[in-house]
Design a protein around this motif. Sequence first.
Motif, mmCIF file in Angstrom:
data_model
loop_
_atom_site.group_PDB
_atom_site.id
_atom_site.type_symbol
_atom_site.label_atom_id
_atom_site.label_comp_id
_atom_site.label_asym_id
_atom_site.label_seq_id
_atom_site.Cartn_x
_atom_site.Cartn_y
_atom_site.Cartn_z
ATOM 1 N N ALA A 1 -12.323 -4.621 -2.709
ATOM 2 C CA ALA A 1 -11.772 -3.442 -3.381
ATOM 3 C C ALA A 1 -12.772 -2.860 -4.384
ATOM 4 C CB ALA A 1 -10.466 -3.799 -4.080
ATOM 5 N N THR A 2 -13.516 -3.738 -5.072
ATOM 6 C CA THR A 2 -14.485 -3.253 -6.072
ATOM 7 C C THR A 2 -15.690 -2.580 -5.423
ATOM 8 O OG1 THR A 2 -15.719 -5.357 -6.189
ATOM 9 C CG2 THR A 2 -13.820 -5.107 -7.653
ATOM 10 N N THR A 3 -15.971 -2.926 -4.168
ATOM 11 C CA THR A 3 -17.073 -2.259 -3.462
ATOM 12 C C THR A 3 -16.619 -0.960 -2.811
ATOM 13 O OG1 THR A 3 -16.637 -3.505 -1.417
ATOM 14 C CG2 THR A 3 -18.187 -4.467 -2.993
ATOM 15 N N LYS A 4 -15.313 -0.821 -2.604
ATOM 16 C CA LYS A 4 -14.764 0.378 -1.964
ATOM 17 C C LYS A 4 -14.492 1.492 -2.972
ATOM 18 C CE LYS A 4 -10.985 1.898 1.052
ATOM 19 N NZ LYS A 4 -9.760 1.474 1.796
ATOM 20 N N HIS A 5 -14.080 1.114 -4.191
ATOM 21 C CA HIS A 5 -13.678 2.100 -5.186
ATOM 22 C C HIS A 5 -14.514 1.957 -6.470
ATOM 23 C CE1 HIS A 5 -10.181 2.921 -2.680
ATOM 24 N NE2 HIS A 5 -9.892 1.631 -2.702
ATOM 25 N N PHE A 6 -14.956 3.067 -7.001
ATOM 26 C CA PHE A 6 -15.580 3.167 -8.332
ATOM 27 C C PHE A 6 -16.872 2.367 -8.469
ATOM 28 C CE2 PHE A 6 -10.809 2.979 -9.437
ATOM 29 C CZ PHE A 6 -10.618 4.301 -9.043
ATOM 30 N N LYS A 7 -17.507 2.062 -7.350
ATOM 31 C CA LYS A 7 -18.713 1.241 -7.392
ATOM 32 C C LYS A 7 -19.857 1.953 -8.111
ATOM 33 C CE LYS A 7 -21.983 -1.157 -4.341
ATOM 34 N NZ LYS A 7 -22.342 -1.446 -2.931
ATOM 35 N N VAL B 1 -9.026 -2.634 -7.796
ATOM 36 C CA VAL B 1 -8.068 -3.506 -7.108
ATOM 37 C C VAL B 1 -6.682 -2.875 -7.115
ATOM 38 C CG1 VAL B 1 -6.908 -5.738 -7.201
ATOM 39 C CG2 VAL B 1 -9.373 -5.609 -7.599
ATOM 40 N N PHE B 2 -6.281 -2.354 -8.267
ATOM 41 C CA PHE B 2 -4.990 -1.665 -8.368
ATOM 42 C C PHE B 2 -4.895 -0.532 -7.347
ATOM 43 C CE2 PHE B 2 -3.098 2.274 -9.928
ATOM 44 C CZ PHE B 2 -1.777 1.906 -10.115
ATOM 45 N N SER C 1 -2.200 1.608 -2.914
ATOM 46 C CA SER C 1 -2.302 2.584 -1.827
ATOM 47 C C SER C 1 -1.783 2.021 -0.515
ATOM 48 C CB SER C 1 -3.761 3.031 -1.657
ATOM 49 O OG SER C 1 -4.581 1.953 -1.227
ATOM 50 N N ARG C 2 -1.719 0.689 -0.418
ATOM 51 C CA ARG C 2 -1.254 0.047 0.816
ATOM 52 C C ARG C 2 0.177 -0.483 0.729
ATOM 53 N NH1 ARG C 2 -5.776 -3.881 3.516
ATOM 54 N NH2 ARG C 2 -7.702 -2.813 2.883
ATOM 55 N N TRP C 3 0.702 -0.643 -0.487
ATOM 56 C CA TRP C 3 1.921 -1.425 -0.644
ATOM 57 C C TRP C 3 3.142 -0.767 -0.011
ATOM 58 C CZ3 TRP C 3 2.202 -6.321 -1.614
ATOM 59 C CH2 TRP C 3 3.442 -6.890 -1.860
ATOM 60 N N THR D 1 5.160 1.310 -8.336
ATOM 61 C CA THR D 1 5.583 2.709 -8.311
ATOM 62 C C THR D 1 4.549 3.643 -8.942
ATOM 63 O OG1 THR D 1 6.751 2.410 -10.416
ATOM 64 C CG2 THR D 1 8.023 2.068 -8.400
ATOM 65 N N ALA D 2 3.558 3.081 -9.637
ATOM 66 C CA ALA D 2 2.572 3.895 -10.351
ATOM 67 C C ALA D 2 1.459 4.343 -9.414
ATOM 68 C CB ALA D 2 1.994 3.112 -11.523
ATOM 69 N N LYS D 3 1.045 5.595 -9.567
ATOM 70 C CA LYS D 3 -0.060 6.137 -8.779
ATOM 71 C C LYS D 3 -1.394 6.012 -9.519
ATOM 72 C CE LYS D 3 2.802 7.384 -5.600
ATOM 73 N NZ LYS D 3 2.871 6.599 -4.338
ATOM 74 N N TYR D 4 -1.323 5.680 -10.774
ATOM 75 C CA TYR D 4 -2.515 5.472 -11.581
ATOM 76 C C TYR D 4 -2.194 4.400 -12.623
ATOM 77 C CZ TYR D 4 0.031 8.450 -14.883
ATOM 78 O OH TYR D 4 0.981 8.978 -15.720
#
Length: 310
Positions: free
Chosen positions: A156-162, A179-180, A185-187, A290-293
């Motif tokens: 997740a850390t390599t996919k987002h905000f790297k 990670v969040f 996004s998948r839950w 339920t949070a988007k951010y």
Amino acid sequence: MIQPNKTNFQALKTKFQLKKPWDSVVILVLSVLITIPLFIIFHENLINPNWYFNCDRIVLFIVLLAVIHYTLYSLRTIIIICIVLYLLVLIYSSLFGNFNFNSVFDDYNSMLYSMNNNPYPQDIIIAKLLPFPNKSQIIKAIEYENPKVRNFAVYATTKHFKNIRGYSEYRNIIQCFAVFKEVNSRWNYVNDPKDHDYIATASESLLYFSGDCDDHSILMAATIKSIGGTPRLIHTKGHIYPEIWIGSMKDLEKVNYLIKNILFAQESYKKQLNYHIDERGQVWLNLDYTAKYPGGPFLSEEILGALTLD
């Protein structure tokens, strides 16, 4: 024939106590076990006068041990009865349940380890005493040392905000936000079986990213802790959700800027961050499913119990 009388009975009782002072040994051992965590609390919270060879801490330990031992020994009859009852329950649980003598030993060692690495060791004990549904099962399910959990968090850390630059002091929090983003996004929310709380382990939830609020909280806590973050679980009426430790209000200002302007600008546009401030003045940001951010709206803000995974 010698008739038993009160004098003979007292003599026999005294003789038995002299030969088998087992109650004194039990009380001494129990006193030491209680003194050790209390000593850690006093050690962290009292000013260190810096005596030679740490004599002040040696005196502190001896005084605590003496006070606790005196107190327990004064109540030794009640204490021994309670210990016997506890042992009977533990034996039954060992035979027919999931909690045994090794579990007690592991819990005690884990508590001492956590207290030694925490500036507020008393919070560890308080957290263990606070009411929290399925606490032992949830702690066991948070498999933050499981390679699958760790590998997913790293992914997740390599996919987002790297490629975010210029915020090295908040790198770990940014990675936890990655990670969040990936988990939420998948839950897919799926109810437990009717009239039964099903507690899925973190590695189990990684298979389909589905489950109820406690399953989501377990996975979020495990993945965040696996990369060095500090999560906690909040118990409210009919709901459990995860939070992440941010730091002080000054840290929150920086994190607020990151979320609103860089990391989740679209999701958080014209919206506020939702967080709790604990008794130490430390900020915990909402990470509910339920949070988007990070810091999204609370589904339920009330706190009935908190389980901190330090």
